[in-house]
Design an enzyme around this catalytic site. Structure first.
Site, PDB file in Angstrom:
ATOM      1  N   LYS A   1      -2.375 -15.763  12.957  1.00  0.00           N
ATOM      2  CA  LYS A   1      -1.181 -14.948  12.725  1.00  0.00           C
ATOM      3  C   LYS A   1       0.018 -15.711  13.257  1.00  0.00           C
ATOM      4  CE  LYS A   1      -0.209 -10.614  11.364  1.00  0.00           C
ATOM      5  NZ  LYS A   1      -0.810  -9.839  10.283  1.00  0.00           N
TER       6      LYS A   1
ATOM      7  N   VAL B   1       1.294   1.562   1.697  1.00  0.00           N
ATOM      8  CA  VAL B   1      -0.132   1.890   1.605  1.00  0.00           C
ATOM      9  C   VAL B   1      -0.311   3.398   1.365  1.00  0.00           C
ATOM     10  CG1 VAL B   1      -2.330   1.909   2.846  1.00  0.00           C
ATOM     11  CG2 VAL B   1      -0.791  -0.051   3.065  1.00  0.00           C
TER      12      VAL B   1
ATOM     13  N   TYR C   1       1.573   5.632   0.046  1.00  0.00           N
ATOM     14  CA  TYR C   1       1.957   6.105  -1.294  1.00  0.00           C
ATOM     15  C   TYR C   1       0.822   5.863  -2.304  1.00  0.00           C
ATOM     16  CZ  TYR C   1       4.278   6.523  -5.776  1.00  0.00           C
ATOM     17  OH  TYR C   1       4.593   6.903  -7.057  1.00  0.00           O
TER      18      TYR C   1
HETATM   19  P1  NAD Z   1       5.293   0.653   5.449  1.00  0.00           P
HETATM   20  O1  NAD Z   1       6.324   0.247   6.450  1.00  0.00           O
HETATM   21  O2  NAD Z   1       5.568   0.460   4.002  1.00  0.00           O
HETATM   22  O3  NAD Z   1       4.941   2.216   5.658  1.00  0.00           O
HETATM   23  C1  NAD Z   1       4.873   2.836   6.887  1.00  0.00           C
HETATM   24  C2  NAD Z   1       5.459   4.222   6.718  1.00  0.00           C
HETATM   25  O4  NAD Z   1       5.294   4.938   7.931  1.00  0.00           O
HETATM   26  C3  NAD Z   1       6.951   4.212   6.400  1.00  0.00           C
HETATM   27  O5  NAD Z   1       7.213   5.040   5.280  1.00  0.00           O
HETATM   28  C4  NAD Z   1       7.585   4.783   7.675  1.00  0.00           C
HETATM   29  O6  NAD Z   1       8.771   5.522   7.411  1.00  0.00           O
HETATM   30  C5  NAD Z   1       6.474   5.673   8.171  1.00  0.00           C
HETATM   31  N1  NAD Z   1       6.541   6.024   9.584  1.00  0.00           N
HETATM   32  C6  NAD Z   1       7.026   5.298  10.623  1.00  0.00           C
HETATM   33  N2  NAD Z   1       6.921   6.000  11.770  1.00  0.00           N
HETATM   34  C7  NAD Z   1       6.320   7.171  11.457  1.00  0.00           C
HETATM   35  C8  NAD Z   1       5.919   8.313  12.203  1.00  0.00           C
HETATM   36  N3  NAD Z   1       6.118   8.404  13.520  1.00  0.00           N
HETATM   37  N4  NAD Z   1       5.335   9.345  11.547  1.00  0.00           N
HETATM   38  C9  NAD Z   1       5.129   9.282  10.213  1.00  0.00           C
HETATM   39  N5  NAD Z   1       5.497   8.234   9.459  1.00  0.00           N
HETATM   40  C10 NAD Z   1       6.085   7.197  10.068  1.00  0.00           C
HETATM   41  O7  NAD Z   1       3.957  -0.078   5.901  1.00  0.00           O
HETATM   42  P2  NAD Z   1       2.635  -0.268   5.029  1.00  0.00           P
HETATM   43  O8  NAD Z   1       2.657  -1.620   4.416  1.00  0.00           O
HETATM   44  O9  NAD Z   1       2.414   0.936   4.177  1.00  0.00           O
HETATM   45  O10 NAD Z   1       1.545  -0.320   6.202  1.00  0.00           O
HETATM   46  C11 NAD Z   1       1.139   0.870   6.849  1.00  0.00           C
HETATM   47  C12 NAD Z   1       0.174   0.510   7.970  1.00  0.00           C
HETATM   48  O11 NAD Z   1      -0.964  -0.168   7.427  1.00  0.00           O
HETATM   49  C13 NAD Z   1       0.749  -0.438   9.023  1.00  0.00           C
HETATM   50  O12 NAD Z   1       0.188  -0.105  10.253  1.00  0.00           O
HETATM   51  C14 NAD Z   1       0.248  -1.813   8.577  1.00  0.00           C
HETATM   52  O13 NAD Z   1       0.140  -2.713   9.667  1.00  0.00           O
HETATM   53  C15 NAD Z   1      -1.131  -1.448   8.044  1.00  0.00           C
HETATM   54  N6  NAD Z   1      -1.633  -2.378   7.031  1.00  0.00           N
HETATM   55  C16 NAD Z   1      -0.948  -2.588   5.881  1.00  0.00           C
HETATM   56  C17 NAD Z   1      -1.454  -3.454   4.922  1.00  0.00           C
HETATM   57  C18 NAD Z   1      -0.730  -3.675   3.616  1.00  0.00           C
HETATM   58  O14 NAD Z   1      -1.341  -4.234   2.688  1.00  0.00           O
HETATM   59  N7  NAD Z   1       0.515  -3.260   3.489  1.00  0.00           N
HETATM   60  C19 NAD Z   1      -2.671  -4.121   5.148  1.00  0.00           C
HETATM   61  C20 NAD Z   1      -3.374  -3.873   6.338  1.00  0.00           C
HETATM   62  C21 NAD Z   1      -2.836  -3.001   7.277  1.00  0.00           C
END
Ligand code: NAD
Length: 361
Positions: free
Chosen positions: A80, A186, A188
């Site tokens: 990372k 994710v 959505y």
């Molecule tokens: P993202 O930033 O698009 O979505 C996160 C959402 O959580 C946002 O809409 C944000 O407004 C909301 N949020 C923040 N604080 C909050 C709270 N206190 N209560 C409710 N909602 C809150 O991120 P993502 O890409 O959808 O990733 C989501 C999680 O999954 C993260 O932890 C990320 O590390 C993990 N992840 C993502 C991927 C990927 O492919 N995107 C892969 C592995 C892990």
């Protein structure tokens, strides 16, 4: 923090610092393990309060990638990068932006393929295009595997099916109630799978815009950010933050299953994993449930280039891995994350042993 002591205890290979005077780039890369293949993990651009916080983050995230790729069956190790700074400031200066990311690309090239980067929090596909001008050790480029989020969501959905089979004897999510914390990228796409199958969806998010889109597209029910833990539901799906399964939330959870996309969902894995087991709540190890994104991006490195169908088949396989982990945990009394860790470590050890045989003479 005693860095060498920590690296020795958890088997880290390399921790590199990089600075570029002309652009102000301050990057740290951690290569945790390259037994299974080159280390792969995204670059997080974050306004860390100090260097110590950045180092702790990169160490923790790199090790997590080793376990994720090992359990997903990929020929990849764990690594990372983190960059210290404010990504918004850089986006306001397009000329500096290119130079900044190309400097980062030259630095990645200097790691000779032991580390492959990708986008992560605070970085974008366009940033990776600049990185690619200096190195081929970058994935997630436009026109190739694309946004990992729909694939991560698919893996979470497959994991939910495995949990439902384990707890209710049927993979169907029709009529089940799922509480999703965070409907970003994710969350959505996860809503879409669940909506298509006829699940009842309850969501929370700090962004009204994101909530509104889910209400319009999927007819979800919205609750307050602190109410999501205690709603009546079958599955709690953390898709926003880490450490939301903790001393405060476990007593109020009404779900039978926890399965989501967020990383590091258990605040203290041993303490809170045990608390869930005692309450009879099935916990889907997060780094298996959310492996769909890295599986998809890994296909950019495959011979012959990215293959969408093969990536999807591999992501579907998460269902079987999750099913096996839940079954073994039940049989052995181990916590589910311990079973997952043991499987990942078993694969790492087996491959390491073979490599040492081949290089002995
Ligand atoms: P993202 O930033 O698009 O979505 C996160 C959402 O959580 C946002 O809409 C944000 O407004 C909301 N949020 C923040 N604080 C909050 C709270 N206190 N209560 C409710 N909602 C809150 O991120 P993502 O890409 O959808 O990733 C989501 C999680 O999954 C993260 O932890 C990320 O590390 C993990 N992840 C993502 C991927 C990927 O492919 N995107 C892969 C592995 C892990």
């Amino acid at each position: 923090m005693d860095k060498f002591g920590y690296m020795k205890e958890y088997g880290f290979e390399q921790l590199c610092f990089f600075h570029d005077g002309s652009t102000g780039l301050k990057a740290i890369t951690c290569i945790h393990n390259t037994v299974l293949g080159p280390s792969l993990g995204g670059t997080r651009f974050w306004n860390y309060s100090d260097e110590e916080e950045a180092v702790e983050d990169v160490l923790r995230l790199a090790r997590g990638m080793t376990y994720k790729s090992a359990l997903a069956g990929l020929a990849l190790g764990g690594g990372k990068s983190v960059i210290i700074g404010d990504p918004k400031e850089l986006r306001r200066d397009p000329i500096k932006r290119e130079a900044f990311w190309r400097a980062f690309g030259r630095y990645i090239e200097g790691l000779s393929g032991r580390y492959i980067t990708a986008e992560d929090v605070g970085t974008s596909t366009q940033d990776m295009v600049f990185v690619n001008m200096e190195t081929n050790n970058v994935v997630g480029l436009p026109g190739r595997s694309g946004d990992p989020s729909p694939f991560t969501a698919l893996g979470v959905y497959k994991s939910m099916q495995a949990c439902c089979k384990h707890i209710y004897g049927d993979i169907s999510l029709k009529g089940k109630t799922v509480a999703i914390q965070g409907v970003g990228n994710v969350g959505y796409y996860l809503c879409k799978h669940l909506h298509d199958e006829g699940a009842n969806i309850i969501v929370s998010d700090v962004s009204d815009e994101r909530l509104q889109k889910c209400v319009e597209d999927f007819g979800v029910t919205v609750v307050g950010i602190n109410d999501i833990y205690s709603v009546d539901c079958d599955i709690y799906a953390p898709c926003a933050l880490g450490a939301t399964v903790n001393d405060d939330t476990i007593p109020v959870l009404k779900c039978k299953i926890i399965c989501g996309g967020a990383n590091n969902q258990l605040k203290n894995p041993t303490v809170h994993g045990l608390a869930l087991q005692q309450r009879g709540i099935c916990y889907a190890p997060d780094y298996l449930a959310n492996a769909g994104g890295v599986i998809n991006v890994s296909y950019e490195l495959a011979e012959g280039g990215y293959n969408h169908e093969a990536a999807l088949r591999d992501i579907e396989y998460i269902y079987r891995r999750m099913r096996d982990i839940l079954r073994i945990s039940d049989e052995t009394g181990q916590l589910t994350f311990q079973t997952a860790d043991a499987m990942a470590e078993g694969r790492l050890k087996a491959v390491k042993d073979i490599k040492s045989i081949l290089t002995r003479r």
